[in-house]
Design a protein around this motif. Structure first.
Motif, PDB file in Angstrom:
ATOM      1  N   MET A 196      -4.500  -1.412  11.395  1.00 54.84           N
ATOM      2  CA  MET A 196      -4.174  -0.012  11.122  1.00 54.84           C
ATOM      3  C   MET A 196      -3.562   0.655  12.353  1.00 54.84           C
ATOM      4  SD  MET A 196      -7.443   1.021   8.736  1.00 54.84           S
ATOM      5  CE  MET A 196      -7.280   2.737   9.103  1.00 54.84           C
ATOM      6  N   ARG A 197      -4.135   0.417  13.513  1.00 59.20           N
ATOM      7  CA  ARG A 197      -3.607   1.015  14.746  1.00 59.20           C
ATOM      8  C   ARG A 197      -2.213   0.471  15.052  1.00 59.20           C
ATOM      9  NH1 ARG A 197      -3.489   5.223  18.364  1.00 59.20           N
ATOM     10  NH2 ARG A 197      -2.870   4.419  20.385  1.00 59.20           N
ATOM     11  N   ARG A 198      -2.046  -0.845  14.897  1.00 55.78           N
ATOM     12  CA  ARG A 198      -0.748  -1.477  15.180  1.00 55.78           C
ATOM     13  C   ARG A 198       0.324  -0.892  14.270  1.00 55.78           C
ATOM     14  NH1 ARG A 198       1.916  -5.141  12.795  1.00 55.78           N
ATOM     15  NH2 ARG A 198       0.208  -5.943  11.516  1.00 55.78           N
ATOM     16  N   ARG A 224     -13.640   8.055   3.374  1.00 60.62           N
ATOM     17  CA  ARG A 224     -14.141   6.759   3.808  1.00 60.62           C
ATOM     18  C   ARG A 224     -14.493   6.838   5.287  1.00 60.62           C
ATOM     19  NH1 ARG A 224     -11.201   1.792   1.437  1.00 60.62           N
ATOM     20  NH2 ARG A 224     -12.910   0.916   2.594  1.00 60.62           N
ATOM     21  N   GLY A 225     -15.406   6.044   5.682  1.00 60.43           N
ATOM     22  CA  GLY A 225     -15.772   5.990   7.088  1.00 60.43           C
ATOM     23  C   GLY A 225     -16.226   4.602   7.450  1.00 60.43           C
ATOM     24  N   PHE A 226     -15.902   4.189   8.629  1.00 58.30           N
ATOM     25  CA  PHE A 226     -16.333   2.898   9.119  1.00 58.30           C
ATOM     26  C   PHE A 226     -17.702   3.037   9.769  1.00 58.30           C
ATOM     27  CE2 PHE A 226     -11.726   1.663   9.787  1.00 58.30           C
ATOM     28  CZ  PHE A 226     -11.726   0.704   8.789  1.00 58.30           C
ATOM     29  N   PRO A 227     -18.513   2.000   9.695  1.00 62.73           N
ATOM     30  CA  PRO A 227     -19.733   2.020  10.499  1.00 62.73           C
ATOM     31  C   PRO A 227     -19.364   2.077  11.976  1.00 62.73           C
ATOM     32  CG  PRO A 227     -19.744   0.193   8.941  1.00 62.73           C
ATOM     33  CD  PRO A 227     -18.381   0.795   8.914  1.00 62.73           C
ATOM     34  N   GLU A 259      -6.684  -9.975  12.582  1.00 61.22           N
ATOM     35  CA  GLU A 259      -6.472  -8.834  11.695  1.00 61.22           C
ATOM     36  C   GLU A 259      -7.055  -9.080  10.307  1.00 61.22           C
ATOM     37  OE1 GLU A 259      -2.415  -7.562  11.554  1.00 61.22           O
ATOM     38  OE2 GLU A 259      -2.467  -6.746  13.581  1.00 61.22           O
ATOM     39  N   ALA A 260      -6.996 -10.312   9.849  1.00 60.05           N
ATOM     40  CA  ALA A 260      -7.517 -10.650   8.525  1.00 60.05           C
ATOM     41  C   ALA A 260      -9.024 -10.904   8.543  1.00 60.05           C
ATOM     42  CB  ALA A 260      -6.795 -11.878   7.987  1.00 60.05           C
ATOM     43  N   GLY A 261      -9.613 -10.949   9.732  1.00 68.11           N
ATOM     44  CA  GLY A 261     -11.046 -11.208   9.849  1.00 68.11           C
ATOM     45  C   GLY A 261     -11.414 -12.660   9.619  1.00 68.11           C
ATOM     46  N   ARG A 262     -10.423 -13.557   9.739  1.00 68.33           N
ATOM     47  CA  ARG A 262     -10.675 -14.981   9.525  1.00 68.33           C
ATOM     48  C   ARG A 262     -11.084 -15.709  10.797  1.00 68.33           C
ATOM     49  NH1 ARG A 262      -5.582 -14.544   7.011  1.00 68.33           N
ATOM     50  NH2 ARG A 262      -4.753 -15.760   8.745  1.00 68.33           N
ATOM     51  N   ASP A 275     -16.007  -8.948  11.706  1.00 65.76           N
ATOM     52  CA  ASP A 275     -14.690  -9.450  12.100  1.00 65.76           C
ATOM     53  C   ASP A 275     -13.600  -8.798  11.254  1.00 65.76           C
ATOM     54  OD1 ASP A 275     -15.843 -11.221  13.987  1.00 65.76           O
ATOM     55  OD2 ASP A 275     -16.235 -12.669  12.400  1.00 65.76           O
ATOM     56  N   ARG A 276     -13.866  -8.647   9.967  1.00 56.91           N
ATOM     57  CA  ARG A 276     -12.892  -7.998   9.077  1.00 56.91           C
ATOM     58  C   ARG A 276     -12.731  -6.527   9.444  1.00 56.91           C
ATOM     59  NH1 ARG A 276     -15.862 -10.946   5.345  1.00 56.91           N
ATOM     60  NH2 ARG A 276     -16.863  -9.063   4.586  1.00 56.91           N
ATOM     61  N   LEU A 277     -13.829  -5.873   9.771  1.00 59.96           N
ATOM     62  CA  LEU A 277     -13.802  -4.462  10.132  1.00 59.96           C
ATOM     63  C   LEU A 277     -12.958  -4.227  11.382  1.00 59.96           C
ATOM     64  CD1 LEU A 277     -15.113  -1.635   9.532  1.00 59.96           C
ATOM     65  CD2 LEU A 277     -16.869  -2.298  11.167  1.00 59.96           C
TER      66      LEU A 277
END
Length: 93
Positions: A13-15, A75-78, A40-43, A4-6
């Motif tokens: 970032m896109r926004r 850095r890279g995202f999964p 956005e906060a992954g909450r 969710d955070r990812l």
């Protein structure tokens, strides 16, 4: 949950990259701005229909939000992919 955070970070970032506010996305998607900030906060766990609405409002595909790259150097995202009812995650090399 980390996923969710990812996804939330990718949305934020896109926004910010395209220069639109949470309120603007809220108007386009009819998703409450409080919920968007929580995403956005992954909450908050995002519903699939909201993922599609947000991606459309940001002029991108849902897959781009799931498989996007981190623009920061080194850095890279999964990568996240959905196959039927299974989620597959692979990490960058």
């Amino acid at each position: 949950m980390w996923i969710d955070r990812l996804i939330g970070e990718r949305i934020r970032m896109r926004r910010e990259t395209v220069g639109v506010s949470v309120e603007s996305i809220s108007e386009r998607t009819r998703i409450d701005p409080v919920a968007l900030r929580a995403y956005e906060a992954g909450r908050k766990r995002m519903q699939r229909r909201d993922l599609f609405k947000i991606a459309q409002a940001l002029d991108m595909s849902p897959e781009d939000l799931l498989d996007g790259d981190d623009p920061r150097p080194g850095r890279g995202f999964p990568r996240i992919s959905f196959q039927r009812d299974m989620i597959r995650i692979s990490h960058p090399e």
